[in-house]
Design a protein around this motif. Structure first.
Motif, PDB file in Angstrom:
ATOM      1  N   VAL A 117       0.850  -1.191   0.000  1.00 31.61           N
ATOM      2  CA  VAL A 117       0.000   0.000   0.000  1.00 31.61           C
ATOM      3  C   VAL A 117       0.887   1.242   0.000  1.00 31.61           C
ATOM      4  N   TYR A 118       0.622   2.153  -0.982  1.00 29.35           N
ATOM      5  CA  TYR A 118       1.237   3.470  -1.027  1.00 29.35           C
ATOM      6  C   TYR A 118       0.161   4.476  -0.624  1.00 29.35           C
ATOM      7  N   ARG A 119       0.531   5.392   0.236  1.00 33.49           N
ATOM      8  CA  ARG A 119      -0.486   6.388   0.612  1.00 33.49           C
ATOM      9  C   ARG A 119       0.175   7.628   1.181  1.00 33.49           C
ATOM     10  N   GLY A 120      -0.617   8.696   1.194  1.00 29.86           N
ATOM     11  CA  GLY A 120      -0.189   9.946   1.796  1.00 29.86           C
ATOM     12  C   GLY A 120      -1.155  10.308   2.912  1.00 29.86           C
ATOM     13  N   VAL A 121      -0.640  10.663   4.062  1.00 35.95           N
ATOM     14  CA  VAL A 121      -1.490  10.991   5.212  1.00 35.95           C
ATOM     15  C   VAL A 121      -1.040  12.323   5.786  1.00 35.95           C
ATOM     16  N   GLU A 122      -1.973  13.004   6.417  1.00 35.49           N
ATOM     17  CA  GLU A 122      -1.653  14.212   7.148  1.00 35.49           C
ATOM     18  C   GLU A 122      -2.422  14.213   8.461  1.00 35.49           C
ATOM     19  N   ASP A 123      -1.946  14.965   9.408  1.00 38.14           N
ATOM     20  CA  ASP A 123      -2.584  15.010  10.712  1.00 38.14           C
ATOM     21  C   ASP A 123      -3.983  15.584  10.602  1.00 38.14           C
ATOM     22  N   VAL A 158       9.667  -7.594  -1.173  1.00 43.12           N
ATOM     23  CA  VAL A 158       9.495  -6.207  -1.612  1.00 43.12           C
ATOM     24  C   VAL A 158      10.851  -5.703  -2.122  1.00 43.12           C
ATOM     25  N   ASP A 159      10.869  -5.226  -3.388  1.00 45.15           N
ATOM     26  CA  ASP A 159      12.068  -4.574  -3.937  1.00 45.15           C
ATOM     27  C   ASP A 159      12.037  -3.131  -3.454  1.00 45.15           C
ATOM     28  N   VAL A 160      12.854  -2.838  -2.469  1.00 47.19           N
ATOM     29  CA  VAL A 160      12.781  -1.543  -1.800  1.00 47.19           C
ATOM     30  C   VAL A 160      13.153  -0.410  -2.751  1.00 47.19           C
ATOM     31  N   ASN A 161      14.213  -0.585  -3.576  1.00 49.27           N
ATOM     32  CA  ASN A 161      14.623   0.497  -4.476  1.00 49.27           C
ATOM     33  C   ASN A 161      13.524   0.802  -5.470  1.00 49.27           C
ATOM     34  N   ARG A 162      12.923  -0.228  -6.067  1.00 51.72           N
ATOM     35  CA  ARG A 162      11.845  -0.017  -7.032  1.00 51.72           C
ATOM     36  C   ARG A 162      10.637   0.613  -6.348  1.00 51.72           C
ATOM     37  N   THR A 163      10.373   0.205  -5.107  1.00 53.01           N
ATOM     38  CA  THR A 163       9.237   0.790  -4.377  1.00 53.01           C
ATOM     39  C   THR A 163       9.467   2.274  -4.147  1.00 53.01           C
ATOM     40  N   GLY A 164      10.716   2.639  -3.786  1.00 54.47           N
ATOM     41  CA  GLY A 164      11.015   4.053  -3.571  1.00 54.47           C
ATOM     42  C   GLY A 164      10.849   4.853  -4.845  1.00 54.47           C
ATOM     43  N   GLN A 165      11.290   4.279  -5.982  1.00 55.51           N
ATOM     44  CA  GLN A 165      11.143   4.983  -7.255  1.00 55.51           C
ATOM     45  C   GLN A 165       9.666   5.205  -7.581  1.00 55.51           C
ATOM     46  N   ARG A 166       8.856   4.201  -7.372  1.00 54.59           N
ATOM     47  CA  ARG A 166       7.431   4.349  -7.691  1.00 54.59           C
ATOM     48  C   ARG A 166       6.784   5.394  -6.795  1.00 54.59           C
ATOM     49  N   ALA A 168       8.235   7.993  -5.493  1.00 55.43           N
ATOM     50  CA  ALA A 168       8.652   9.321  -5.966  1.00 55.43           C
ATOM     51  C   ALA A 168       7.876   9.715  -7.206  1.00 55.43           C
ATOM     52  N   ALA A 169       7.604   8.761  -8.114  1.00 54.87           N
ATOM     53  CA  ALA A 169       6.846   9.058  -9.328  1.00 54.87           C
ATOM     54  C   ALA A 169       5.430   9.490  -8.990  1.00 54.87           C
ATOM     55  N   ILE A 170       4.806   8.809  -7.979  1.00 53.66           N
ATOM     56  CA  ILE A 170       3.436   9.180  -7.584  1.00 53.66           C
ATOM     57  C   ILE A 170       3.419  10.585  -7.016  1.00 53.66           C
ATOM     58  N   GLU A 171       4.380  10.903  -6.204  1.00 56.13           N
ATOM     59  CA  GLU A 171       4.419  12.246  -5.614  1.00 56.13           C
ATOM     60  C   GLU A 171       4.597  13.313  -6.704  1.00 56.13           C
ATOM     61  N   HIS A 206      -3.995  -6.509   8.859  1.00 62.17           N
ATOM     62  CA  HIS A 206      -2.791  -6.312   9.653  1.00 62.17           C
ATOM     63  C   HIS A 206      -1.752  -5.663   8.749  1.00 62.17           C
ATOM     64  N   THR A 207      -0.971  -4.724   9.272  1.00 57.94           N
ATOM     65  CA  THR A 207      -0.016  -4.000   8.421  1.00 57.94           C
ATOM     66  C   THR A 207       1.389  -4.016   9.009  1.00 57.94           C
ATOM     67  N   LEU A 208       2.368  -3.922   8.103  1.00 55.77           N
ATOM     68  CA  LEU A 208       3.777  -3.824   8.468  1.00 55.77           C
ATOM     69  C   LEU A 208       4.331  -2.557   7.818  1.00 55.77           C
ATOM     70  N   PRO A 209       4.665  -1.517   8.600  1.00 59.52           N
ATOM     71  CA  PRO A 209       5.159  -0.250   8.028  1.00 59.52           C
ATOM     72  C   PRO A 209       6.591  -0.390   7.483  1.00 59.52           C
ATOM     73  N   ILE A 210       6.836   0.282   6.321  1.00 61.92           N
ATOM     74  CA  ILE A 210       8.182   0.379   5.747  1.00 61.92           C
ATOM     75  C   ILE A 210       8.463   1.859   5.515  1.00 61.92           C
ATOM     76  N   ASP A 211       9.459   2.370   6.219  1.00 59.84           N
ATOM     77  CA  ASP A 211       9.795   3.788   6.137  1.00 59.84           C
ATOM     78  C   ASP A 211      11.057   3.937   5.265  1.00 59.84           C
ATOM     79  N   LEU A 212      10.848   4.453   4.041  1.00 64.25           N
ATOM     80  CA  LEU A 212      11.956   4.628   3.101  1.00 64.25           C
ATOM     81  C   LEU A 212      12.701   5.924   3.423  1.00 64.25           C
ATOM     82  N   GLY A 213      14.031   5.819   3.581  1.00 62.89           N
ATOM     83  CA  GLY A 213      14.797   7.012   3.984  1.00 62.89           C
ATOM     84  C   GLY A 213      16.103   7.174   3.234  1.00 62.89           C
ATOM     85  N   GLY A 214      16.103   7.078   1.919  1.00 63.65           N
ATOM     86  CA  GLY A 214      17.333   7.278   1.146  1.00 63.65           C
ATOM     87  C   GLY A 214      18.176   6.014   1.143  1.00 63.65           C
TER      88      GLY A 214
END
Length: 410
Positions: A117-123, A158-166, A168-171, A206-214
């Protein structure tokens, strides 16, 4: 002081109806308490633990080193780390597991679907608010029939590099949307069947968070996700009684019935009613307590004992006569006899006495009311009344008032 056994018989004889009624009521009460305690005890309802069940799900993850570096040899597997390195461990491998327990029985068909799941959240005012969201299937649905204790495990990668690229493209496509972008591995578990004879049909995420940080990515630590269900049931049970009732109820019944039987026996054998001598003894004891202030304990001289005599039927009559004639009653300290000396005559009263066998008897001359003569006594003559109960005085020397009847008391 009155004989306590005699007075007890007198009280019981006079209150026989009340005592019998009380014993009957106590017997009925004891019988009812005994019956409801042992034969047909009362029941009550209690809340007791019923069937229980628990589901448990968890994620495992690891990453294998694929690039040369000076820290980890190629091929090293780093497992359950909070931080992985994007350059040397670009693929996150993991698995999602589900199991359940049931206290009685269970048969479930479990189906698991894994998505990225890709998503954007705000407070927001109440928790996070999702601004945008899109998903990609990580693994198609996997189904398995599970009994209590069985486990369904579904692997993912999960291919982390490809996930990060996708991401960035969505943003970029959304024009730098507000909020924070997130990546989650989401497992949706659908359960259908029965647990503890109760139907089950639900889907749980049930979810497992993945925080991409460079150069690194961090894995959230959700820990095992459990869901317990405890139930209670109402049961009817017999009341439990303490010793006060379990022992006291039969005891009350036994004592009351024994009292009725004993009372009936003494009544039937005529051991309860008082004889004439016993009734007169009780009357004497009551008179003695009431008129003790009018009685003096003095040894009369022989001259007084030689006077002509008259007898009275009760100590009260003798006291009345003493009051009317302004005299005192004299008690002989050597024998239980009471006298009044007046106008040349000796008036006397002798109460019933206890015989050798313990029974009360009238004095030897109860009919005449005289005592056995002493030396120097002058004879006196009395006559028995027709009914044999009350003596009639007839000394020729006595005055008319010598019969002991008084018109009043001081």
């Amino acid at each position: 002081m009155a004989d306590w056994k005699l007075r007890t018989r007198h009280v019981i004889d006079n209150s026989i109806s009340i005592i019998v009624g009380a014993l009957v009521l106590l017997a009925l009460l004891g019988g009812w308490l005994t019956y409801t305690t042992y034969a047909a005890p009362a029941t009550t309802t209690e809340q007791r633990p019923g069937p229980s069940s628990e589901t448990r799900a968890w994620f495992n993850h690891s990453a294998t080193v694929t690039e040369n570096n000076s820290v980890y040899p190629v091929g090293t597997t780093l497992a359950d780390r909070q931080v992985y390195f994007s350059s040397i461990t670009p693929s996150l491998n993991g698995s999602y597991s589900f199991t359940y327990q049931a206290s009685e029985s269970g048969q479930l068909n479990a189906t698991v679907a894994l998505d990225l799941v890709y998503r954007g959240v705000e407070d927001g005012e109440v928790g996070d608010r999702v601004v945008w969201e899109t998903t990609r299937t990580l693994r198609g649905t996997v189904s398995k029939s599970l009994g209590p204790g069985d486990t369904l495990t579904v692997p993912f990668s999960v291919d982390v590099n490809r996930t990060g690229q996708r991401l960035a493209a969505i943003e970029e496509q959304l024009g730098d949307p507000p909020g924070q972008s997130q990546v989650r591995v989401r497992a949706r578990t659908t359960l259908q069947g029965t647990v503890n004879a109760e139907p089950v049909d639900r889907t749980t995420p049930h979810t497992l968070p993945i925080d991409l940080g460079g150069s690194t990515y961090r894995i959230g630590q959700p820990g095992p996700m459990t869901d317990s269900e405890e139930t209670t049931r109402t049961v009817t049970v017999e009341k439990e009684y303490g010793p006060a009732r379990s022992v006291g109820a039969p005891g009350l019944l036994l004592v009351s019935l024994s009292g009725l039987v004993g009372l009936g026996f003494v009544r039937y054998t005529d051991r309860l009613g008082l004889s004439r001598a016993e009734r007169r003894r009780l009357t004497y004891e009551e008179d003695k307590r009431e008129y003790d202030d009018w009685i003096s304990r003095v040894q009369l001289p022989e001259e007084a004992l030689a006077l002509p005599r008259a007898t009275t039927t009760s100590l009260a009559a003798l006291v009345d006569f003493a009051i009317d004639t302004d005299n005192r009653v004299i008690e002989d300290p050597q024998e239980q006899t009471y006298y009044v000396v007046h106008d040349g005559y000796l008036y006397e009263y002798r109460p019933p006495t206890r015989g050798p066998a313990g029974e009360f008897t009238l004095p030897p001359s109860a009919g005449s009311g005289t005592r056995p003569p002493r030396d120097g006594d002058s004879p006196s003559v009395t006559a028995e009344s027709e009914n044999g109960d009350e003596p009639v005085n007839s000394p020729s020397e006595t005055h008319p008032e010598d019969c002991g009847a008084s018109s009043g008391r001081a």
